[in-house]
Design an enzyme around this catalytic site. Structure first.
Site, short mmCIF file in Angstrom:
data_model
loop_
_atom_site.label_atom_id
_atom_site.label_comp_id
_atom_site.label_asym_id
_atom_site.label_seq_id
_atom_site.Cartn_x
_atom_site.Cartn_y
_atom_site.Cartn_z
N HIS A 169 0.81 -1.22 0.00
CA HIS A 169 0.00 0.00 0.00
C HIS A 169 0.84 1.27 0.00
O HIS A 169 0.34 2.35 -0.27
CB HIS A 169 -0.99 0.00 1.18
CG HIS A 169 -0.37 0.22 2.52
ND1 HIS A 169 -0.07 -0.81 3.38
CD2 HIS A 169 -0.01 1.35 3.17
CE1 HIS A 169 0.43 -0.33 4.50
NE2 HIS A 169 0.48 0.98 4.39
N ASP A 227 0.53 -7.98 1.86
CA ASP A 227 0.80 -6.54 1.81
C ASP A 227 2.30 -6.25 1.83
O ASP A 227 2.74 -5.25 2.39
CB ASP A 227 0.09 -5.81 2.95
CG ASP A 227 -0.02 -4.30 2.69
OD1 ASP A 227 0.25 -3.87 1.55
OD2 ASP A 227 -0.36 -3.55 3.62
N SER A 230 4.65 2.87 7.83
CA SER A 230 4.32 1.66 7.06
C SER A 230 5.51 1.21 6.22
O SER A 230 6.12 2.02 5.51
CB SER A 230 3.13 1.92 6.15
OG SER A 230 1.94 2.07 6.88
#
Length: 421
Positions: free
Chosen positions: A146, A176, A255
């Site tokens: 992402h 992910d 992230s």
């Protein structure tokens, strides 16, 4: 009454002031002569405390003879110890050591994405930002999908401020995780972060996160493992199993960055937070390194993850479908079609035979077949559960599948096929 001239008045005041100063000086000299002076040891951070007289009750009391470089203060019967030696605690030394060893291997990732104006003309604008870990000196970086999703340009910034354009090597929606690569200049030796063993983690164990929250590069936060084995659904509607829960502060921009143990090994990849405000609320989640190692190996070798799947067309069951088809359950995955002569057909998985329109007039599904409810003892209620159950499976592996057939449970053994994703 006695009168004084102006000159006499000024002279008298001046004499009185001189006398007062002399008296005050004599008093301080007498007080200080009773004190024992301790010389300062230059070049040493430890300074011995001077002996100080006791003041009124209820005020601070400085105890005499303190040679341990600790100043004991008592106020209202409460003792406080002040350390002045300038040293670090063992925990601080540990934090500093991990940061010095790993921070230069953490990169800041920024992307550009394609957008469209009111006239549907395309233009490039800034996308998202996040973090990544250099895992190979040739310029391979591990991050989240992402972070780089839909990017037309990817830029990585190193610790020294240098910036390079990177390309996607491979990405995996189910975990992910993504691997990108940039080409470092000749003569530049990159620092890397090694993987640790997430399977040995314990709740309560200290962990350290390094990333770029809100664009503030290589920020370190500390915390503990506050939970293990969490199944968390990500933004791609996939459930990632065995996620590491931590209270180390993780914010937007973290992230893709590493979650480290106290030896500076990457035990997780910081991926998401649980928050109502969008900022850290003390509940963050990281993909375990056990998953990352397997995914990275496949991405580097094949450009995708070699993951096993059932060679059948499945449809998410729902209350509306169950009512229409007369099913006794409203969850699970409906087997609409099998691949002809495929592994599912060979194992006896029953596909549907009644064609119905589903969603719109161009989509047809087949009812009357099996409904998958478990795979290897993992309950299958949604498509996300299905992906989660097969996330770690390889093509050729055999799985135990429980299906609902004619209102009874039937158990089958099915060999997995290679995923087309």
């Amino acid at each position: 009454m006695k009168l004084y001239s102006r000159t006499q008045f000024i002279t008298t005041v001046a004499v009185a002031a001189v006398v007062a100063i002399l008296c005050t000086s004599l008093v301080f000299t007498k007080i200080n002569s009773g004190k024992e002076k301790t010389p300062v040891n230059e070049g040493n951070t430890s300074v011995a405390e001077e002996t100080t007289s006791v003041v009124e009750e209820g005020q601070y009391i400085y105890e005499e003879g303190n040679t341990s470089n600790e100043l004991l203060l008592e106020q209202n019967n409460v003792s406080v110890v002040a350390l002045n030696n300038g040293s670090y605690t063992q925990d601080e030394v540990q934090n500093i050591s991990v940061y010095n060893a790993c921070n230069e291997a953490v990169v800041n990732i920024n992307t550009q994405v394609l957008a469209y104006d009111w006239f549907l003309d395309p233009y490039v604008q800034d996308g998202g930002s996040g973090s990544g870990s250099i895992i190979d000196k040739r310029g391979y970086i591990l991050t989240n999908v992402h972070v780089i999703q839909d990017a037309t340009k990817i830029y990585v910034s190193l610790y020294d401020g240098s910036q390079y354009e990177a390309r996607i090597v491979g990405q995996d929606l189910d975990s992910d995780l993504a691997v990108i690569k940039f080409d470092p200049p000749a003569g530049i030796e990159l620092k890397t972060i090694a993987f640790g063993d997430s399977s040995s983690l314990k709740v309560g164990q200290k962990v350290i996160a390094i990333g770029n929250p809100f664009g503030m590069e290589r920020t370190m936060t500390t915390g503990i493992v506050s939970g293990l084995g969490r199944p968390i659904q990500n933004s791609n509607n996939r459930i990632i199993r065995d996620m590491i829960q931590t209270d180390a502060s993780i914010n937007p921009g973290n992230s893709g960055g590493p979650l480290l143990d106290t030896n500076g090994r990457m035990v997780g990849i910081n991926t998401m937070i649980m928050s109502n405000s969008g900022s850290s609320s003390g509940v963050g989640f990281a993909v375990p390194s056990k998953t990352a190692i397997r995914v990275v190996n496949d991405l580097l070798k094949y450009g995708k993850v070699q993951r096993g799947t059932l060679d059948a067309k499945l449809v998410q069951n729902s209350r509306r479908i169950a009512q229409y088809a007369g099913l006794d359950i409203a969850t699970g995955m409906i087997v609409s079609q099998n691949v002809r002569n495929g592994e599912c057909e060979k194992a006896g998985l029953k596909a549907g035979t009644q064609a119905v329109y589903y969603g719109n007039r161009s989509s047809v599904i087949y009812l009357g077949g099996d409904v998958i409810t478990k795979i290897d003892n993992i309950a299958i209620t949604t498509l996300a559960d299905y992906y989660s159950a097969l996330e770690s499976k390889k093509p050729g592996e055999e799985v135990t599948v429980v299906v609902r057939r004619n209102k009874k449970d039937v158990t089958l053994k099915i060999k997995l096929s290679e995923s087309s994703q």
